[in-house]
Design a protein around this motif. Structure first.
Motif, PDB file in Angstrom:
ATOM      1  N   THR A 111       3.394  11.503  -2.582  1.00  0.00           N
ATOM      2  CA  THR A 111       3.179  10.909  -3.898  1.00  0.00           C
ATOM      3  C   THR A 111       1.747  11.139  -4.374  1.00  0.00           C
ATOM      4  OG1 THR A 111       2.559   8.758  -2.971  1.00  0.00           O
ATOM      5  CG2 THR A 111       4.892   9.087  -3.545  1.00  0.00           C
ATOM      6  N   THR A 112       1.595  11.055  -5.685  1.00  0.00           N
ATOM      7  CA  THR A 112       0.281  11.048  -6.324  1.00  0.00           C
ATOM      8  C   THR A 112       0.266   9.911  -7.328  1.00  0.00           C
ATOM      9  OG1 THR A 112      -0.091  13.414  -6.044  1.00  0.00           O
ATOM     10  CG2 THR A 112      -1.314  12.330  -7.808  1.00  0.00           C
ATOM     11  N   ARG A 113      -0.812   9.131  -7.332  1.00  0.00           N
ATOM     12  CA  ARG A 113      -0.928   8.017  -8.273  1.00  0.00           C
ATOM     13  C   ARG A 113      -2.092   8.261  -9.220  1.00  0.00           C
ATOM     14  NH1 ARG A 113      -2.795   2.502  -9.174  1.00  0.00           N
ATOM     15  NH2 ARG A 113      -1.023   1.149  -9.706  1.00  0.00           N
ATOM     16  N   VAL A 114      -1.824   8.098 -10.509  1.00  0.00           N
ATOM     17  CA  VAL A 114      -2.831   8.244 -11.558  1.00  0.00           C
ATOM     18  C   VAL A 114      -3.133   6.854 -12.104  1.00  0.00           C
ATOM     19  CG1 VAL A 114      -3.416   9.291 -13.772  1.00  0.00           C
ATOM     20  CG2 VAL A 114      -1.947  10.530 -12.156  1.00  0.00           C
ATOM     21  N   THR A 167       2.810   6.472 -10.607  1.00  0.00           N
ATOM     22  CA  THR A 167       3.047   7.148  -9.336  1.00  0.00           C
ATOM     23  C   THR A 167       4.125   8.205  -9.534  1.00  0.00           C
ATOM     24  OG1 THR A 167       2.530   5.099  -8.160  1.00  0.00           O
ATOM     25  CG2 THR A 167       3.625   6.838  -6.905  1.00  0.00           C
ATOM     26  N   VAL A 168       3.864   9.427  -9.078  1.00  0.00           N
ATOM     27  CA  VAL A 168       4.823  10.525  -9.260  1.00  0.00           C
ATOM     28  C   VAL A 168       5.045  11.228  -7.927  1.00  0.00           C
ATOM     29  CG1 VAL A 168       4.141  10.822 -11.662  1.00  0.00           C
ATOM     30  CG2 VAL A 168       3.043  12.212  -9.901  1.00  0.00           C
ATOM     31  N   PRO A 169       6.235  11.812  -7.745  1.00  0.00           N
ATOM     32  CA  PRO A 169       6.530  12.498  -6.473  1.00  0.00           C
ATOM     33  C   PRO A 169       5.890  13.879  -6.425  1.00  0.00           C
ATOM     34  CG  PRO A 169       8.429  12.605  -7.938  1.00  0.00           C
ATOM     35  CD  PRO A 169       7.410  11.769  -8.641  1.00  0.00           C
ATOM     36  N   THR A 170       5.070  14.112  -5.396  1.00  0.00           N
ATOM     37  CA  THR A 170       4.417  15.414  -5.224  1.00  0.00           C
ATOM     38  C   THR A 170       4.457  15.806  -3.756  1.00  0.00           C
ATOM     39  OG1 THR A 170       2.285  14.276  -5.077  1.00  0.00           O
ATOM     40  CG2 THR A 170       2.890  15.201  -7.229  1.00  0.00           C
ATOM     41  N   PRO A 171       5.619  16.148  -3.231  1.00  0.00           N
ATOM     42  CA  PRO A 171       5.668  16.567  -1.824  1.00  0.00           C
ATOM     43  C   PRO A 171       4.794  17.799  -1.601  1.00  0.00           C
ATOM     44  CG  PRO A 171       7.708  17.105  -2.996  1.00  0.00           C
ATOM     45  CD  PRO A 171       6.926  16.229  -3.904  1.00  0.00           C
ATOM     46  N   ASP A 197       0.819  -1.204   0.000  1.00  0.00           N
ATOM     47  CA  ASP A 197       0.000   0.000   0.000  1.00  0.00           C
ATOM     48  C   ASP A 197       0.856   1.259   0.000  1.00  0.00           C
ATOM     49  OD1 ASP A 197      -2.849  -0.846   0.149  1.00  0.00           O
ATOM     50  OD2 ASP A 197      -2.132  -1.935   1.905  1.00  0.00           O
ATOM     51  N   ALA A 198       2.047   1.178   0.554  1.00  0.00           N
ATOM     52  CA  ALA A 198       2.942   2.329   0.580  1.00  0.00           C
ATOM     53  C   ALA A 198       3.812   2.414  -0.665  1.00  0.00           C
ATOM     54  CB  ALA A 198       3.835   2.264   1.823  1.00  0.00           C
ATOM     55  N   ALA A 199       3.919   1.331  -1.413  1.00  0.00           N
ATOM     56  CA  ALA A 199       4.830   1.285  -2.558  1.00  0.00           C
ATOM     57  C   ALA A 199       4.250   1.998  -3.770  1.00  0.00           C
ATOM     58  CB  ALA A 199       5.139  -0.171  -2.919  1.00  0.00           C
ATOM     59  N   ALA A 200       5.136   2.377  -4.690  1.00  0.00           N
ATOM     60  CA  ALA A 200       4.723   2.978  -5.963  1.00  0.00           C
ATOM     61  C   ALA A 200       4.398   1.857  -6.949  1.00  0.00           C
ATOM     62  CB  ALA A 200       5.828   3.879  -6.497  1.00  0.00           C
ATOM     63  N   CYS A 201       3.378   1.078  -6.623  1.00  0.00           N
ATOM     64  CA  CYS A 201       3.034  -0.107  -7.422  1.00  0.00           C
ATOM     65  C   CYS A 201       2.682   0.269  -8.853  1.00  0.00           C
ATOM     66  CB  CYS A 201       1.847  -0.837  -6.803  1.00  0.00           C
ATOM     67  SG  CYS A 201       2.265  -1.880  -5.401  1.00  0.00           S
ATOM     68  N   GLU A 202       3.248  -0.477  -9.789  1.00  0.00           N
ATOM     69  CA  GLU A 202       2.940  -0.273 -11.190  1.00  0.00           C
ATOM     70  C   GLU A 202       1.571  -0.840 -11.562  1.00  0.00           C
ATOM     71  OE1 GLU A 202       5.636   0.998 -14.061  1.00  0.00           O
ATOM     72  OE2 GLU A 202       4.892   2.065 -12.329  1.00  0.00           O
TER      73      GLU A 202
END
Length: 720
Positions: free
Chosen positions: A255-258, A171-175, A68-73
């Motif tokens: 992070t933000t995931r699309v 998943t992209v970095p969006t602090p 759940d915390a990972a930047a899963c593809e």
């Protein structure tokens, strides 16, 4: 293009796949234990992407799980439990509780060179659920788009229900949260640019219409809230049916995931034993140059999808004649169109049997002998004898209730037995997912193209689907057959230019763009309304796709009158067409139109292939779009508000600093004999011509509209 590194303990301990595009790197790693793939780095090209990547995380996950915390593809329920999911699968059990959720393991991967690019396939399997999944990636050195899709297979001996099956998640970095850009609208007001500040939670876009839709475009761009002009990621879905995009932001996690995918109208897609479902491609890209850089990257990618054809300057007779199509009147318009430099004449709705208004005829695609008393072939030959190509409007998916087609095949339209049928625009929708109906459409369209000398086809679709009912993936079958017919059109009739339309911009997506030569963004051709539509369109779609007409229509939302120069400059921003009643124009208007058409034809290659730089937006007093290709820069500029004011008040003219010039070069302004700018009402404005230094054009800019009376200008600069 691509390299793979494997840790000392084997794949589960650290396999990384590094995919290289034209200017970026997309690096994926296998999670420890091999339970999922995750994104490690996506950004500017680096010889050695950092390890660990900016998106990797190995810290604590209280009240959650590592997945759940990972930047899963790609995340199935069972691997992930709480965060955004891409796959929800269940294998029903007769008379008992089925097996729900997927827990898979990595089973292998392949890297292959294909069509000048590279394809990566990463395999997973759940032996208990008898499900296989392949995560697919494709990159090419000619552009920065990463294409992704999933292939889900049923290896069991009973059906497998897919309640959710997305194409991919980025998943992209969006602090600090995300700034989400999107395109929204409605009929006659498509592609309006919107933005949402998203620190926590979900932002969803979707269409349930059975086609791409007018309300939203399957495109988003994401930026860190703290850097709105910096790194930008964008994603789009290549699908012409119902779809969904979920954007989930977590400012605390940074992070933000699309997540992107189809949205079937059925509750689930059922895979039969042995079947494999391939999802439509989800495409993503990175740019360090903000939204403008994202747009140029999308344009570069879409240019690789097109055929080597040049969309002609068209005249479409709809606004001049409506349903009152008569051969003599059409030929009169064609002669006038040829005289002003048009290349193709298109007869729109109303040419076929039973089509005197919008209540009949759809489905009966035979020329009306009463409207073409000398025969349709003779009429087409008359148009072609003028040196023009000939085009025709069709709506193969539309069926009129009083048509012969509906009388003979009432089961071919979407309907639920025993329920009332809904008409929208006085018509039903052909169930193109039926192979017999799809075969009929192909035979009808192919027959028209073989019987008549047609060089241009406008494929329209004027209503969404209703009463689709249950069935085996009806939405997917409809879209698949639609795509196959377009592909076959290209194969069997390569000389025919195809324009895609759906009540305006209702089918603008990457899948349609890959199968049509031009797309119609909106039925609204009013100059100021259209300028806003086209500005939004260019955020995600290339100018060579953007069909645009000069008409006499004042618009629906901003009806302020504009000069012929303004209207031509708007339409010249993409694939130029004319739809006005040119038979009612005076000699001066026709002469001016001929100059604009000649100018456009001389710079069409720059509009089609040039890098696009938008200056401001249509809400500002002056808005401009710049196209730069090799040694030529074209600037289209519009005064969207009132004139600067009277001579008794201070008001400096707006300057535009060009971005596509070479600062070390010099440029000379082209003098085309008078078609550079026009004042309100169509009068010609001042041309200053002369020589300009590239550095000055970039730093100080130029004044595109020095004359207060002029409301538009087209400026062409050639490198000396």
């Amino acid at each position: 293009m691509t390299d793979t590194t494997t840790g000392p303990a084997g794949p589960a301990a650290g396999t990384r796949w590094t995919l290289r595009t034209a200017t970026t790197v997309y690096q994926v790693r296998l999670a420890p234990g091999g339970g999922w793939a995750e994104l490690a780095y996506w950004g500017p090209a680096l010889d050695d992407p950092p390890v660990p990547g900016p998106l990797e995380y190995a810290g604590p996950t209280p009240y959650s799980t590592p997945a759940d915390a990972a930047a899963c593809e790609y995340a199935p329920l069972g691997v992930r439990h709480f965060a955004q999911l891409d796959l929800v699968a269940e294998r029903p059990a007769p008379g008992g509780e089925g097996l729900r959720g997927t827990v898979w393991q990595h089973t292998g991967d392949e890297l292959t060179d294909k069509d000048g690019g590279t394809e990566l396939r990463v395999h997973f399997a759940d032996d208990l659920q008898r499900l296989t999944a392949t995560l697919c990636y494709r990159v090419h050195p000619g552009h920065d788009v990463v294409e992704r899709w999933a292939e889900i297979g049923n290896q069991g001996d009973t059906p497998l229900r897919l309640e959710r099956v997305r194409s991919a998640g980025f998943t992209v970095p969006t602090p600090g949260g995300a700034l989400v850009h999107h395109l929204h609208g409605r009929w006659a007001q498509e592609f309006q640019a919107g933005r949402v500040e998203l620190r926590h939670g979900r932002f969803t876009l979707e269409s349930r219409l059975g086609l791409t839709g007018l309300s939203h475009s399957p495109w988003v761009a994401v930026q860190p809230l703290a850097e709105p002009d910096g790194p930008t990621w964008s994603a789009a879905l290549a699908w012409s049916g119902s779809w969904t995009i979920d954007v989930d932001a977590d400012a605390a996690a940074g992070t933000t995931r699309v997540g992107l995918g189809r949205l079937p109208n059925e509750a689930a897609i059922v895979l039969a034993p042995g079947e494999t479902l391939a999802t439509p491609p989800a495409c993503g890209l990175y740019s360090g140059d903000g939204l403008q850089g994202v747009a140029r990257a999308w344009h570069a990618y879409q240019r690789t999808l097109r055929r080597p054809v040049t969309p002609p300057v068209v005249y479409n007779s709809w606004f001049a004649t409506g349903f009152d199509v008569r051969a003599d009147r059409q030929l009169e318009l064609a002669r006038t169109a040829a005289a002003i430099g048009v290349e193709t004449f298109v007869v729109d709705d109303g040419w076929f049997t039973g089509r005197d208004d919008d209540r009949g005829g759809l489905g009966d695609w035979e020329p009306d002998p009463a409207k073409f008393p000398g025969g349709f072939a003779e009429f087409v030959a008359g148009v072609r004898a003028l040196g023009l190509g000939f085009g025709l409007w069709i709506e193969p998916e539309g069926v009129s209730p009083r048509s012969r087609l509906f009388a003979e095949h009432p089961d071919w339209v979407y309907r639920i037995p025993g329920r009332p049928m809904t008409t929208i625009r006085n018509q039903y929708v052909l169930d193109l997912g039926r192979d017999d109906a799809a075969a009929w459409v192909w035979e009808t369209v192919d027959g028209l193209l073989r019987r008549y000398d047609i060089t241009y086809l406008k494929w329209d679709m004027n209503r969404p689907m209703t009463e689709r009912g249950p069935g085996p993936d009806r939405d997917g079958r409809h879209v698949a057959n639609f795509h196959r017919i377009l592909e076959r059109l290209r194969r069997d009739h390569p000389h025919v230019v195809v324009e895609g339309c759906a009540a305006g911009g209702g089918r603008v997506d990457l899948a349609t763009a890959a199968r049509c030569d031009v797309l119609w963004p909106s039925d609204n051709t009013g100059p100021l309304d259209r300028l806003a539509v086209q500005d939004g369109f260019l955020h995600g779609y290339a100018p060579h796709l953007m069909s645009s007409w000069v008409t006499d229509d004042p618009g629906l939302f901003d009806t302020a009158p504009r000069s012929l120069a303004f209207r031509f400059a708007v339409a010249m921003s993409g694939a130029l067409g004319i739809g006005a009643d040119i038979g009612a124009w005076g000699e001066a208007e026709r002469a001016e139109a001929a100059r604009w058409v000649a100018l456009y034809r001389s710079i069409r290659h720059v509009i089609r292939d040039g890098e696009v730089h938008r200056h401001g937006d249509p809400s500002l007093p002056v808005y401009a779009v710049e196209y730069a290709l090799e040694d030529t820069v074209v600037l289209l500029a519009w005064r969207t508000g009132p004139a600067r004011g009277s001579g008794t008040h201070t008001g400096r003219p707006v300057r535009v600093r060009l971005r596509g010039v070479d600062p070390a070069a010099a440029y000379r302004r082209r003098d085309d004999g008078g078609a550079h700018s026009g004042g309100h009402g169509g009068g010609q404005g001042r041309r200053d011509g002369g020589r300009h230094g590239g550095a000055a054009l970039a730093a100080a800019g130029l004044v595109p509209l020095p004359d207060d009376a002029a409301d538009a200008a087209v400026i062409v600069l050639d490198r000396e």
